[in-house]
Design a protein around this motif. Structure first.
Motif, PDB file in Angstrom:
ATOM      1  N   ASN A 863       0.812  -1.209   0.000  1.00  0.00           N
ATOM      2  CA  ASN A 863       0.000   0.000   0.000  1.00  0.00           C
ATOM      3  C   ASN A 863       0.849   1.264   0.000  1.00  0.00           C
ATOM      4  O   ASN A 863       0.364   2.356  -0.307  1.00  0.00           O
ATOM      5  N   CYS A 864       2.085   1.127   0.365  1.00  0.00           N
ATOM      6  CA  CYS A 864       2.955   2.292   0.473  1.00  0.00           C
ATOM      7  C   CYS A 864       4.061   2.230  -0.565  1.00  0.00           C
ATOM      8  O   CYS A 864       4.289   1.199  -1.209  1.00  0.00           O
ATOM      9  N   SER A 865       4.759   3.320  -0.680  1.00  0.00           N
ATOM     10  CA  SER A 865       5.949   3.394  -1.524  1.00  0.00           C
ATOM     11  C   SER A 865       7.151   3.705  -0.655  1.00  0.00           C
ATOM     12  O   SER A 865       7.019   4.237   0.451  1.00  0.00           O
ATOM     13  N   ILE A 866       8.320   3.387  -1.161  1.00  0.00           N
ATOM     14  CA  ILE A 866       9.580   3.646  -0.464  1.00  0.00           C
ATOM     15  C   ILE A 866      10.404   4.573  -1.359  1.00  0.00           C
ATOM     16  O   ILE A 866      10.625   4.277  -2.542  1.00  0.00           O
ATOM     17  N   SER A 867      10.885   5.658  -0.751  1.00  0.00           N
ATOM     18  CA  SER A 867      11.692   6.646  -1.492  1.00  0.00           C
ATOM     19  C   SER A 867      13.050   6.799  -0.840  1.00  0.00           C
ATOM     20  O   SER A 867      13.159   6.767   0.401  1.00  0.00           O
ATOM     21  N   VAL A 868      14.056   6.985  -1.673  1.00  0.00           N
ATOM     22  CA  VAL A 868      15.413   7.246  -1.190  1.00  0.00           C
ATOM     23  C   VAL A 868      15.865   8.548  -1.868  1.00  0.00           C
ATOM     24  O   VAL A 868      15.930   8.625  -3.112  1.00  0.00           O
ATOM     25  N   LEU A 869      16.211   9.583  -1.069  1.00  0.00           N
ATOM     26  CA  LEU A 869      16.599  10.896  -1.581  1.00  0.00           C
ATOM     27  C   LEU A 869      17.966  11.296  -1.041  1.00  0.00           C
ATOM     28  O   LEU A 869      18.274  11.028   0.128  1.00  0.00           O
ATOM     29  N   LEU A 870      18.711  11.918  -1.922  1.00  0.00           N
ATOM     30  CA  LEU A 870      19.976  12.506  -1.463  1.00  0.00           C
ATOM     31  C   LEU A 870      19.636  13.715  -0.621  1.00  0.00           C
ATOM     32  O   LEU A 870      18.844  14.579  -1.003  1.00  0.00           O
ATOM     33  N   ASN A 871      20.226  13.765   0.588  1.00  0.00           N
ATOM     34  CA  ASN A 871      19.865  14.881   1.468  1.00  0.00           C
ATOM     35  C   ASN A 871      20.442  16.185   0.931  1.00  0.00           C
ATOM     36  O   ASN A 871      21.224  16.198  -0.018  1.00  0.00           O
ATOM     37  N   THR A 872      20.039  17.233   1.562  1.00  0.00           N
ATOM     38  CA  THR A 872      20.422  18.548   1.046  1.00  0.00           C
ATOM     39  C   THR A 872      21.915  18.789   1.123  1.00  0.00           C
ATOM     40  O   THR A 872      22.480  19.579   0.359  1.00  0.00           O
ATOM     41  N   SER A 873      22.578  18.113   2.041  1.00  0.00           N
ATOM     42  CA  SER A 873      24.033  18.271   2.172  1.00  0.00           C
ATOM     43  C   SER A 873      24.789  17.289   1.290  1.00  0.00           C
ATOM     44  O   SER A 873      26.033  17.328   1.260  1.00  0.00           O
ATOM     45  N   SER A 874      24.066  16.456   0.644  1.00  0.00           N
ATOM     46  CA  SER A 874      24.661  15.460  -0.260  1.00  0.00           C
ATOM     47  C   SER A 874      25.612  14.511   0.443  1.00  0.00           C
ATOM     48  O   SER A 874      26.529  13.956  -0.170  1.00  0.00           O
ATOM     49  N   ASN A 875      25.428  14.326   1.741  1.00  0.00           N
ATOM     50  CA  ASN A 875      26.316  13.421   2.480  1.00  0.00           C
ATOM     51  C   ASN A 875      25.578  12.257   3.141  1.00  0.00           C
ATOM     52  O   ASN A 875      26.147  11.543   3.960  1.00  0.00           O
ATOM     53  N   ASP A 876      24.293  12.092   2.818  1.00  0.00           N
ATOM     54  CA  ASP A 876      23.531  10.987   3.420  1.00  0.00           C
ATOM     55  C   ASP A 876      22.317  10.705   2.536  1.00  0.00           C
ATOM     56  O   ASP A 876      21.993  11.468   1.610  1.00  0.00           O
ATOM     57  N   LEU A 877      21.672   9.638   2.863  1.00  0.00           N
ATOM     58  CA  LEU A 877      20.474   9.227   2.145  1.00  0.00           C
ATOM     59  C   LEU A 877      19.307   9.234   3.111  1.00  0.00           C
ATOM     60  O   LEU A 877      19.389   8.642   4.201  1.00  0.00           O
ATOM     61  N   ASP A 878      18.239   9.921   2.700  1.00  0.00           N
ATOM     62  CA  ASP A 878      17.026   9.927   3.499  1.00  0.00           C
ATOM     63  C   ASP A 878      16.042   8.920   2.924  1.00  0.00           C
ATOM     64  O   ASP A 878      15.857   8.840   1.701  1.00  0.00           O
ATOM     65  N   VAL A 879      15.384   8.174   3.846  1.00  0.00           N
ATOM     66  CA  VAL A 879      14.464   7.113   3.428  1.00  0.00           C
ATOM     67  C   VAL A 879      13.064   7.493   3.882  1.00  0.00           C
ATOM     68  O   VAL A 879      12.848   7.857   5.052  1.00  0.00           O
ATOM     69  N   TYR A 880      12.109   7.390   2.936  1.00  0.00           N
ATOM     70  CA  TYR A 880      10.737   7.769   3.206  1.00  0.00           C
ATOM     71  C   TYR A 880       9.815   6.571   2.960  1.00  0.00           C
ATOM     72  O   TYR A 880      10.031   5.773   2.048  1.00  0.00           O
ATOM     73  N   LYS A 881       8.776   6.513   3.804  1.00  0.00           N
ATOM     74  CA  LYS A 881       7.628   5.644   3.539  1.00  0.00           C
ATOM     75  C   LYS A 881       6.485   6.584   3.173  1.00  0.00           C
ATOM     76  O   LYS A 881       5.969   7.313   4.023  1.00  0.00           O
ATOM     77  N   ASP A 882       6.118   6.584   1.896  1.00  0.00           N
ATOM     78  CA  ASP A 882       5.220   7.598   1.370  1.00  0.00           C
ATOM     79  C   ASP A 882       5.824   8.966   1.702  1.00  0.00           C
ATOM     80  O   ASP A 882       6.955   9.258   1.308  1.00  0.00           O
ATOM     81  N   ASN A 883       5.134   9.803   2.421  1.00  0.00           N
ATOM     82  CA  ASN A 883       5.658  11.135   2.772  1.00  0.00           C
ATOM     83  C   ASN A 883       6.310  11.157   4.139  1.00  0.00           C
ATOM     84  O   ASN A 883       6.721  12.211   4.623  1.00  0.00           O
ATOM     85  N   GLU A 884       6.377   9.994   4.762  1.00  0.00           N
ATOM     86  CA  GLU A 884       6.925   9.928   6.120  1.00  0.00           C
ATOM     87  C   GLU A 884       8.413   9.637   6.069  1.00  0.00           C
ATOM     88  O   GLU A 884       8.848   8.644   5.465  1.00  0.00           O
TER      89      GLU A 884
END
Length: 1451
Positions: A863-884
């Motif tokens: 039911n959900c999606s998983i997102s991986v985004l480069l953080n604003t500092s470009s030094n880590d990866l942020d992981v989202y479940k939908d918008n969370e």
């Protein structure tokens, strides 16, 4: 006979006057004290003891004061005087009458049974003693001195004078009259007529003398008299006892005549007056309580009730449990006696003492072996008890299937399948009763029954000895064996039950019917009990291991459970939980599952590198086996992976899919009940020196996912990858299953719990060495149907490799579909990518390119999606479940131990710079790596599931490179299109306003904030001839980048230079070059096929030989192959000579797995592990293999042949020579000698024994010494025994060779009746019973019955007399119309009283005369000084004479 008493007086003129008294019945004693004359001078005070049974009458005086006490039963009457002092004691049964005078002093004692009458005078002094049974009458004078002693049974009558001196001794039944007697009172006178002399009688007085016999009534007539007989008699005088037996009234048995009756003495089984009524013997319950009685005519029969056996009088409960459901084994199953064992297996291991085994070998010879391979056993000698775990209910040498119903049955009962069977319940009952505690809950029960087996006999040997040695060669000693040539109908039945629960192990021995003879068991070994071959050994009381000469009654021995023929033993107690038992219980639970589909497991990656690269396979476990490192320090790394779960079985009544476009979802989730996944395990050889980095990894103890990631980075540097483990013993993988227990909820799986159960089952079954049984539930995995995944990736400033393998560059600025499922019937699969402007490290240069900064995945039923985004500092990866926002890789995943699961997504972070996302429904995975200030992604898809269903920036996946660039509207661009054309292709896959974005958005921002479709990048194709302009004239950077990119794949040279120019970074070029190179290599590895062996499954090797085998192996990709021996390692007896395996096979080697590894130039290994059939039999033994699927001793692929030894050899290898075998084939070991060809011979038997050296018998004294026994001789070993076969004889205690008569009279074993004073007389071999009086005989009831002498066909009295039977004798009476006068029977001629010439003398005249004479005598007494007293003597007269009168002639 009647007798009367008289008193006689002597007058002064010497006139004797006698007064006669009424007669008395013969044989009775009359008290005459009233008539006795007083006399005291003859009394004596020294009377001796009287004997038993005597009747004594001494009258006319008091008993002496000093008279001793009479003995038992005597009747004594001492009156008016003492008994004579000199009279000897009368003997038993005598009747004595001493009256009016002392008995003669010199008269010897009368003998037993004599009736003596001494009256009016002493008996003659010289008269001999009368013999037994004689009736003596000496009256009015002494008996003649020279008269011989009368014989037994004679009746003597000496009256009124001495018997003639020359009279012979009277014989039995003779009648003598030696003096004239008065005529009968009925006689009137004599007469003579034409017929001769006659007697004139008074008919009215003929009845006065009571002539009628046997209670008849006498009635006179005008001419004579007649007798009216009582019933049962007839004849003139009623003297004839009618023989009621003459008509044979008794239908059966003997007839005894009674008075007016008869008595039938019936034989056994009959009753009734005439013995014609069958006795229902069953009414008295003559049979055993557990028998059925059947009444038959004259007899009955007893048959034991069902469940019992015996003769009906003794019934023994049948202890053997039924074999109705057992598997029957006969000669065929044992291959006509050439196969020694039948093997069965169980899941719950048998526990024998300290040993456990899941394999049982059933031998037809009465034992069970629980070892693999079993010890080759023949005779149950003591030393074999200590070798292997065994149970032997009645182990002996060579049982045979001699009868149609001879068989061995076995029944293996298991708690999960047979708990309701009768035999299972009986086992529970027996052990519960034995234990006396809670109800026994067994895990299993093995019931083995040997039914009607014939023990080995010397029949063939005996007949051979008889026919050859005796009949052909004439050796007398061999004649002994001839009597044993006939086949013997002998058999035995017995049973063993091996059972256990979780804490105890028991064995039940049941014994049935034994039909055996004594001789069969000479030199016959028998063992009963169990042993674990190590610590525990228990024999039953009747277990023997030497010859036995007694009859076999072992089946009737009372057991320790209170039952005849049943014995229970505890084989183990306090059993610790074992892995085998845990495995069994796990399998029991698996059987309860409704899984009916036969599983398979053929999709494992072909080697370890493929498993590491294939994201569909998750690392499951790994281990570095440093404990088993070799002498060089090398060891093995083992790693297991679990594949994707697929539906293998739907619910029986699955729900209906509500929407057609939900077919995929319905089939996978709503309808599916069971899912299966492969478990693939690999082993990698770790060299302690060459694999330093790998050694460090093992030492560091990384998590399994971390280890996988690190292996991914170093696997391409290794010459050889890890190989798939194919041996279960070494840890091969098996399939795993999950079950949905509720079809209404797709998530109702209890995932973690079931995975733990899968791991537990595998671990305990493998540890318990019963992985073979585990394979029935979870098949072993292989790579026969493995298909590598489809790959796609991007690197650097985005350079994309399509799934079909075309590389291109795309620099759009928006959110795009990297992958999208084009089919609604397929599960949802959307991977979206977000790009951003690339950032140059040179602030003076603005990049005209984009990079990937985020990826979003929604797939399957999630039911959900998983997102991986480069953080604003470009030094880590942020992981989202939908918008969370779940967190970053550096923070969130470190807290989750680098792994987490969200719905069907599995997220793994391995090195804080990357994250992999796998979705189980689709089998799709994506790995996102952070490199500098951009993201790189690689994807994997299942080719079989997603072909022709995927489109997007990674191309149209269908295996065809020419149509990869398919626009969203369906337009195709050719594969060689320019970057500008491909830019338009990429832009077509940008998310439109109607598309659902799976990315999260910061507050106040939308998709439009991340999308600029007007952006046009710099195209490298425009600068291929002027790269310096691309680098903004930075020649130094261009030169360095050229070196880096030139060493990379040539297909990506320009892309590498482009990245270095746009980002103004050499590191970016190096990272992109390395990444692309690794991805290309990974795809090559993933698609590579390992070598394939073309070899047999089995190889057969013989000990003490050199084995050569050519290894045939090919490579599908044509890569070169290198062969090596993986196992056994460092074996100097095995090597490879090129592609030829050379093996110097030793003797008695231990089991192992032979593994040959072939490795191609890509480092892909494959192995070949054949089943080694090892034959180590010697001395011409035959062999066979038993392919046990359950028990694995060391290796599941190594089988030792079971050797069937020739005669005389034994041992696992048949290497024990006949002369060294135990027991020795000869009579003793010193007599055994070997020939060079392996056969043997025996010396002659020792002195005192006969035989051929193999069998030596004690010298047969019965044959060698004829007559050594008086009757029957039985040879024994050693010695002999005499038997008496004649009834009534026994072996003499003083001389065992002789037979002596059994004195039944002394032992009391006779039928003589003491109540009739019968005398038992022992005879030779028997006895007789005699009656105490003459004239009696025994009848069928052993009664003393009077002998009717008158029934003799020859009249014993003669023609003129009527024979009248008396008790104990007979008498002779005158015939009809005759009367006895003076001892003679005279014819009655004239019966009228008118013609009499002389008047008859009547009793009244006699009385008057006597009174007158007495008065006259009294008057004369005044002149007489004393009165003479004369003793009266009894007078014996015929029954017919009432008075003794003088004949008319002497009147």
């Amino acid at each position: 006979m009647l007798r009367r008493r008289a008193f006689c007086f002597l007058t002064g003129v010497a006139l004797a006057l006698c007064v006669c008294l009424p007669p008395q019945a013969q044989g009775y004693t009359t008290d005459i004290s009233a008539e006795a004359t007083e006399s005291t001078d003859s009394a004596s005070t020294d009377s001796p003891f009287e004997t038993d049974g005597a009747t004594i009458d001494w009258t006319a005086g008091p008993a002496p004061s000093d008279a001793p006490a009479p003995t038992d039963g005597a009747t004594i009457d001492w009156t008016a005087g003492p008994a004579p002092s000199d009279e000897p004691a009368p003997t038993d049964g005598a009747t004595i009458d001493w009256t009016a005078g002392p008995a003669p002093s010199d008269e010897p004692a009368p003998t037993d049974g004599a009736t003596i009458d001494w009256t009016a005078g002493p008996a003659p002094s010289d008269a001999p003693a009368p013999t037994d049974g004689a009736t003596i009458d000496w009256t009015a004078g002494p008996a003649p001195s020279d008269a011989p002693a009368p014989t037994d049974g004679a009746t003597i009558d000496w009256t009124a004078g001495p018997a003639p001196s020359d009279a012979p001794a009277p014989t039995g039944s003779d009648v003598y009259t030696t003096a004239q007697t008065p005529a009968p009172p009925a006689v009137v006178t004599t007469a003579t007529n034409n017929d001769g002399d006659g007697i004139i009688v008074d008919p009215s007085k003929l009845c006065d003398s009571a002539p009628c016999k046997n209670g008849a009534t006498c009635r006179t007539t005008s001419t004579y008299f007649e007798c009216t007989c009582v019933p049962g008699y007839n004849g003139f005088l009623c003297e004839i006892d009618i023989d009621d037996c003459a008509t044979n009234p008794c239908v059966r048995g003997s007839c005894i005549d009674r008075v007016n009756a008869y008595q039938c003495v019936c034989p056994a089984g009959w009753s009734g007056t005439n013995c014609n009524t069958d006795i229902d013997e069953c009414s008295s319950s003559p049979c055993h309580v557990n028998a059925i009685c059947s009444n038959n005519p004259g007899s009955f029969s007893c048959a034991c009730s069902p469940g019992y056996y015996g003769d009906g009088y003794t019934c023994i409960e049948q202890m053997i449990l039924p074999t109705d459901n057992g598997t029957k084994l006969t000669t065929y199953d044992f291959n006509n006696y050439t196969v020694s064992y039948i093997t069965i297996e169980t899941e719950a291991p048998f526990i024998i003492g300290s040993r456990e085994s899941t394999v049982c070998k059933i031998s037809k010879d009465g034992y069970l072996s629980f070892s693999n391979p079993p010890y080759q056993l023949t005779w149950p000698t003591w030393y074999t008890y200590l070798v292997k775990p065994m149970v032997f209910p009645y182990w002996s040498y060579r049982y045979s299937f001699a009868y149609p119903d001879s068989a061995v049955y076995y029944e293996l009962l298991d708690s999960s399948q047979h708990s309701n069977t009768q035999n299972w319940k009986k086992v529970v009952e027996i052990i519960t009763s034995f234990s006396g505690g809670d109800t026994y809950n067994p895990l299993n029960a093995l019931i083995v029954t040997w039914n009607k087996m014939q023990p080995y006999s010397y029949y063939y040997y005996y007949c051979h000895y008889c026919n050859y040695y005796y009949k052909q060669l004439g050796y007398s000693w061999a004649q002994y064996y001839c009597k044993y040539c006939d086949p013997k109908q002998e058999h035995i039945s017995f049973q063993a039950i091996v059972t256990r629960n979780e804490s105890h192990s028991f064995v039940i021995f049941n014994y049935g019917q034994f039909e055996m003879s004594e001789w069969r068991w000479w030199y016959y070994y028998v063992a009963a009990g169990f042993t674990d071959g190590y610590q525990k050994f228990d024999r039953l009381p009747f277990s023997y291991y030497w010859w036995r000469s007694n009859y076999v009654t072992d089946n009737k021995v009372m057991g320790n459970v209170g039952k005849v023929g049943r014995h229970v033993r505890i084989m183990a107690d306090s059993i610790p939980p074992s892995d085998k038992l845990k495995c069994k219980k796990w399998m029991d639970n698996e059987r309860k599952r409704p899984l009916t589909t036969k599983l398979s497991c053929r999709t494992c990656p072909r080697d370890m590198r493929q498993a590491v690269l294939d994201w569909r396979y998750w690392p499951y476990e790994y281990s570095c086996d440093k404990k088993n490192q070799n002498e060089k320090g090398n060891y093995k790394l083992t790693m297991c992976f679990r594949g994707r779960f697929e539906c293998v079985q739907n619910f029986t009544n699955p729900p209906v899919c509500p929407y057609p476009w939900w077919n995929w979802y319905c089939n996978r989730f709503m309808r599916c009940q069971f899912y299966a996944a492969p478990r693939c395990c690999y082993k990698l050889k770790v060299h302690w020196k060459k694999d330093g980095q790998l050694v460090d990894y093992c030492d560091a103890g990384y998590s399994v996912w971390s280890m996988r990631w690190r292996l991914r980075n170093i696997m391409f540097d290794r010459r050889q990858s890890g190989s798939l483990i194919k041996s279960t013993v070494q840890g091969a993988g098996h399939s795993m299953i999950l079950e949905r227990t509720n079809q209404n909820y797709w998530w109702w799986i209890k995932y973690d719990e079931q995975l733990r159960n899968e791991t537990y089952g595998y671990d305990v079954c493998r540890a318990g060495k019963v992985i073979g049984k585990y394979k029935k539930f979870r098949p072993k995995c292989n790579s026969r149907e493995y298909t590598e995944p489809a790959w796609g990736f991007n690197r650097g400033d985005p350079h994309i490799s399509t799934i079909d393998g075309i590389t291109y560059s795309f620099n759009g600025l928006c959110e795009y579909y990297m992958i999208r499922n084009s089919s609604q019937s397929a599960p949802m699969l959307e991977l979206q990518a977000r790009t951003g402007l690339a950032k140059s490290l040179n602030p003076n240069v603005t990049a005209s390119a984009t990079v990937f900064i985020g990826f979003a995945l929604k797939a399957g039923s999630n039911n959900c999606s998983i997102s991986v985004l480069l953080n604003t500092s470009s030094n880590d990866l942020d992981v989202y479940k939908d918008n969370e926002l779940l967190g970053s890789v550096l923070t969130y995943f470190s807290e989750q131990e680098n792994s987490t699961t969200i719905e069907k997504y599995t997220l793994k972070s391995n090195d804080n710079k990357s994250i992999s996302i796998s979705e189980s429904d689709t089998g799709f995975s994506v790995t996102v790596d952070r490199v500098l200030s951009l993201l790189q992604a690689s994807v994997q898809l299942d080719q079989l599931r997603h072909a022709s269903e995927v489109e997007g920036l990674m191309g149209n996946f269908n295996g065809n490179k020419t149509d990869d660039f398919k626009l969203r509207n369906g337009t195709l661009f050719p594969g060689n299109s320019s970057e500008r054309d491909l830019f338009h292709f990429g832009q077509s896959w940008a998310l439109q306003s109607s598309d659902v974005s799976h990315f999260p958005y910061p507050a106040g921002k939308t998709r439009a904030d991340f999308c600029n479709l007007s952006f046009v990048p710099v195209f490298v194709e425009d600068y291929k001839d002027n790269l310096l302009d691309l680098f903004h004239n930075n020649s130094e950077l261009m030169t360095s980048a050229n070196k880096t990119c030139w060493n990379a794949e040539q297909s990506i040279y320009l892309s590498c230079m482009y990245d270095a120019a746009q980002l103004q970074s050499l590191d970016a070029a190096e990272e992109a070059s390395l990444a692309v190179s690794q991805e290309v290599s990974a795809k090559a590895v993933a698609s590579n096929f390992a070598p394939e062996f073309n070899m047999p499954t089995n190889i057969t090797v013989h000990s003490s030989t050199t084995f050569n085998l050519t290894i045939n192996v090919t490579d599908k990709d044509g890569n070169p192959i290198v062969l090596s021996i993986q196992e056994p390692s460092n074996d100097t007896l095995m090597w490879l000579d090129g592609n030829v395996l050379v093996w110097q096979v030793g003797i008695n080697i231990s089991a192992f797995n032979l593994t040959i590894v072939a490795t191609d130039s890509m480092g892909a290994p494959t192995s070949w592990t054949p089943v080694v059939l090892y034959i180590d039999c010697e001395n011409g033994a035959t062999h066979s293999f038993n392919y046990t699927t359950g028990e694995t001793v060391v290796g599941e692929n190594f089988y030792r042949a079971q050797c069937s030894c020739p005669s005389g050899y034994q041992g696992d290898r048949c290497d024990v020579t006949p002369c060294s075998a135990q027991p020795n084939p000869c009579y003793n070991a010193s007599m055994c000698h070997m020939y060079s060809n392996g056969s043997y011979y025996c010396d002659s038997c020792p002195d005192g024994m006969v035989g051929d050296g193999q069998v030596c018998e004690d010298t047969n004294e019965c044959l060698e010494t004829p007559g050594i026994c008086q009757e029957q001789c039985t040879n024994l070993v050693p010695g002999y025994r005499c038997n008496c076969t004649t009834p009534g004889f026994r072996v003499s205690p003083s001389n065992s060779s002789l037979c002596e008569d059994i004195d039944e009279c002394a032992t009391g074993d006779n039928r003589c009746r003491a109540d009739q004073n019968q005398t038992c007389v022992n005879t030779n071999g028997s006895y007789t019973c005699t009656c105490p009086m003459a004239g009696f005989k025994l009848n069928a009831l052993y009664e003393c019955e009077d002998i009717n002498e008158c029934r003799n066909p020859t009249n014993p009295c003669g023609g003129d007399y009527i024979c009248v039977n008396d008790i104990g004798s007979y008498s002779c009476e005158c015939a009809q119309n005759m009367i006895r006068v003076n001892g003679k029977c005279v014819k009655v001629v004239i019966r009228s009283t008118d013609s009499a010439t002389t008047a008859p003398i009547d009793d009244s005249s006699n009385t008057v005369l006597i009174i007158s004479l007495v008065i006259g005598g009294v008057l004369l007494m005044t002149v007489i000084v004393s009165v003479a007293i004369i003793f009266g003597v009894r007078t014996r007269v015929p029954v017919e004479g009432l008075f003794d009168l003088p004949s008319p002639e002497n009147d």
